[in-house]
Design a protein around this motif. Structure first.
Motif, PDB file in Angstrom:
ATOM      1  N   LYS A 225       0.834  -1.207   0.000  1.00 54.61           N
ATOM      2  CA  LYS A 225       0.000   0.000   0.000  1.00 54.61           C
ATOM      3  C   LYS A 225       0.865   1.253   0.000  1.00 54.61           C
ATOM      4  N   TRP A 226       1.920   1.250   0.845  1.00 59.30           N
ATOM      5  CA  TRP A 226       2.772   2.436   0.955  1.00 59.30           C
ATOM      6  C   TRP A 226       3.760   2.533  -0.201  1.00 59.30           C
ATOM      7  N   LEU A 227       4.383   1.434  -0.581  1.00 57.46           N
ATOM      8  CA  LEU A 227       5.392   1.471  -1.637  1.00 57.46           C
ATOM      9  C   LEU A 227       4.833   1.941  -2.969  1.00 57.46           C
ATOM     10  N   PHE A 228       3.618   1.496  -3.270  1.00 57.10           N
ATOM     11  CA  PHE A 228       3.064   1.736  -4.604  1.00 57.10           C
ATOM     12  C   PHE A 228       1.837   2.645  -4.588  1.00 57.10           C
ATOM     13  N   ASP A 229       1.571   3.296  -3.445  1.00 61.54           N
ATOM     14  CA  ASP A 229       0.491   4.271  -3.313  1.00 61.54           C
ATOM     15  C   ASP A 229      -0.844   3.690  -3.778  1.00 61.54           C
ATOM     16  N   LEU A 230      -1.245   2.591  -3.132  1.00 63.01           N
ATOM     17  CA  LEU A 230      -2.452   1.868  -3.498  1.00 63.01           C
ATOM     18  C   LEU A 230      -3.515   1.983  -2.416  1.00 63.01           C
ATOM     19  N   THR A 231      -4.726   1.660  -2.771  1.00 65.09           N
ATOM     20  CA  THR A 231      -5.769   1.449  -1.770  1.00 65.09           C
ATOM     21  C   THR A 231      -5.774  -0.044  -1.435  1.00 65.09           C
ATOM     22  N   PRO A 232      -6.273  -0.428  -0.254  1.00 63.88           N
ATOM     23  CA  PRO A 232      -6.339  -1.859   0.063  1.00 63.88           C
ATOM     24  C   PRO A 232      -7.124  -2.663  -0.963  1.00 63.88           C
ATOM     25  N   GLU A 233      -8.113  -2.016  -1.593  1.00 69.09           N
ATOM     26  CA  GLU A 233      -8.940  -2.706  -2.586  1.00 69.09           C
ATOM     27  C   GLU A 233      -8.177  -3.013  -3.875  1.00 69.09           C
TER      28      GLU A 233
END
Length: 382
Positions: A225-233
Motif C-alpha cells: 500500500k505504501w510502496l506503490f500508493d495503493l488502496t487496500p482494494e
C-alpha cells in the motif's frame, strides 16, 4: 554497471545480508559499514573480508567479543541504535541495505532518508509501522526506496516501462507457508519446529513464524500500500505454492504482467542494489518445464487470522498497522520461547485491534509509543 557503489548493510549476518555480500563480491561493490544484532564472530569475519571501515553490534553484550575479534584492525566499532543511525547517516554511501528484523529498522531508515541516501529495503516493519512518515520524507528528499522482498521487487519490476496511472491492481503471491490447507483444529498443537519448517524459503526464525501464520503476507500487504500508493482494494493476495510467480500487476486493459524466477532471494537483492542494471546472477535459471504445473488459490482468511487482522488494520489506517505489528512481534517472541500456543499468535494480533481507538501517526515518537502499548497489551494477556 554505471559505477562502483558504496554500500552499507544493516543486518549483514542474516540471510539477506549474507547474500547481498555475495553480490557485492561478484560486482566489486565497496562495503563501507556492516551491522548485526549479536553474531560477533560472523560480523568480524565479514568486516575483515570486505575491509569495512565501520561495524556495529546492536546488542552491546557482544561488544567486547567483537572488539577482541577485530583487535589490530583499522575499523570503527559501534553499538546499539546510535551505531545503526551513525552508519545510516554516512554521507559517503550510495545505498543503504536495511535488512534488520523488527521495529529497530525504522529509525535508521529515517536517518538515511534525511541524509538523502537511497534505501534497499528488506525491513518490513519500517513501512508497516511508519509508512506515512517514511514515504513523505522520501518524497521530500528525493530518495529512492528499492524493495528487496521478492514480492515487492516483482511488482516494482512489472511497473518498469509502464504508466503508473494505468495500474488497476496488484496480485501479491503467497507460498501459503507450512500449514497451507490446514484448519484451526489442525493447528492447535503446532510446535515451534513445525512452524519453522518453511517449504520454499530459508529465513530467520521470526520471519519464518510470520510466514507460517501468514502474518508475513499481511505485513507485505501493508507495505505494498505504501510502496506503490495503493488502496487496500487494489491489492489481491493469491496463494501460489511453487513460489515461481513472485507477484504480478494488472493494468486497465486487463493485461497482467508477472515477474517469475526460481525462489532465490539473490534476484531481488541484486536488482535493488544494482538498479537499473540487470547483470548476471549466480542463481539457478528458471525452467518452467521442470515445474510443469503452477497453481493459484485463494487464502484462508478464517484460519489465518493474522492476515485478516493486517488487512483490517490498513483499512482503518492511523496507528493500527503499527499496533498489530508490535503485538505480533511480542507474541511471536513468546511462542518461540514456548510460552504461548501457535494459534494464540493470531488471537492476540486480532484482539489488539479493538483495544485501542483511532490515532494518527505524526512523529517517530508516536510509532514508538503505540508499539509499546501493543506489546504491553500482549504481555498483560499472557
Amino acid at each position: 554497471m554505471n559505477k562502483v557503489k558504496n554500500i552499507s548493510i544493516l543486518g549483514s549476518t542474516g540471510s539477506i545480508g549474507t547474500q547481498a555480500l555475495e553480490v557485492a563480491k561478484m560486482y566489486n561493490l565497496n562495503i563501507k559499514a556492516l551491522a548485526a544484532n549479536s553474531n560477533a564472530e560472523l560480523l568480524a569475519k565479514q568486516c575483515k573480508e570486505f575491509n569495512a571501515e565501520c561495524v556495529c553490534i546492536y546488542d552491546d553484550k557482544y561488544y567486547k567479543e567483537l572488539k577482541s575479534l577485530l583487535f589490530g584492525q583499522n575499523v570503527k566499532i559501534l553499538t546499539g541504535m546510535e551505531g545503526l543511525c551513525e552508519i545510516a547517516s554516512d554521507n559517503s554511501i550510495d545505498i543503504l541495505l536495511n535488512s534488520v528484523v523488527g521495529m529497530v529498522g525504522l529509525l535508521p531508515t529515517l536517518k538515511a532518508i534525511e541524509n538523502k541516501t537511497d534505501i534497499a529495503l528488506a525491513n518490513k516493519e519500517t513501512l508497516v509501522a511508519g509508512g506515512n512518515l517514511v514515504m513523505e520524507l522520501a518524497a521530500k528528499n528525493g530518495v529512492n526506496i528499492f524493495p528487496v522482498d521478492s514480492e515487492h521487487s516483482a511488482i516494482f519490476q512489472c511497473l518498469q516501462g509502464n504508466k503508473r496511472s494505468q495500474l488497476k491492481k496488484i496480485i501479491l503471491t503467497a507460498s501459503g507457508g507450512p500449514f497451507f490447507g490446514k484448519k484451526l483444529s489442525d493447528l492447535e498443537n503446532v510446535t515451534v519446529n513445525e512452524a519453522l519448517a518453511h517449504p520454499n524459503w530459508s529465513m530467520g526464525n521470526k520471519i519464518t513464524i510470520d510466514s507460517s501464520t501468514l502474518m508475513n503476507k499481511g505485513l507485505e500487504f501493508i507495505e505494498a500500500k505504501w510502496l506503490f500508493d495503493l488502496t487496500p482494494e487494489q491489492i489481491e493476495i493469491v496463494v501460489h505454492r511453487q513460489s515461481v510467480v513472485h507477484s504480478a500487476v494488472e493494468y486497465n486493459d486487463n493485461s497482467v504482467i508477472a515477474q517469475m524466477g526460481v525462489p532465490d532471494m539473490k534476484i531481488p537483492i541484486q536488482y535493488a542494489i544494482l538498479y537499473p542494471d540487470r547483470l548476471k546472477c549466480s542463481c539457478k535459471a528458471l525452467s518452467l518445464t521442470d515445474y510443469g504445473t503452477l497453481t493459484f488459490e485463494k487464502p484462508d482468511f478464517e484460519t489465518f487470522k493474522c492476515l485478516t487482522a493486517c488487512i483490517e488494520a490498513i483499512k482503518r489506517g492511523g496507528a493500527y498497522p503499527c499496533i498489530i505489528n508490535g503485538a505480533n512481534e511480542e507474541a511471536v517472541g513468546h511462542f518461540l520461547k514456548g510460552k504461548i500456543k501457535f494459534l494464540e499468535i493470531g488471537e492476540l494480533v486480532s484482539n489488539v485491534l479493538d483495544k485501542f481507538s483511532y490515532s494518527e501517526i505524526v512523529t517517530y515518537e508516536d510509532v514508538i509509543n503505540w508499539d509499546k502499548e501493543a506489546r504491553d497489551f500482549v504481555n498483560r494477556m499472557i
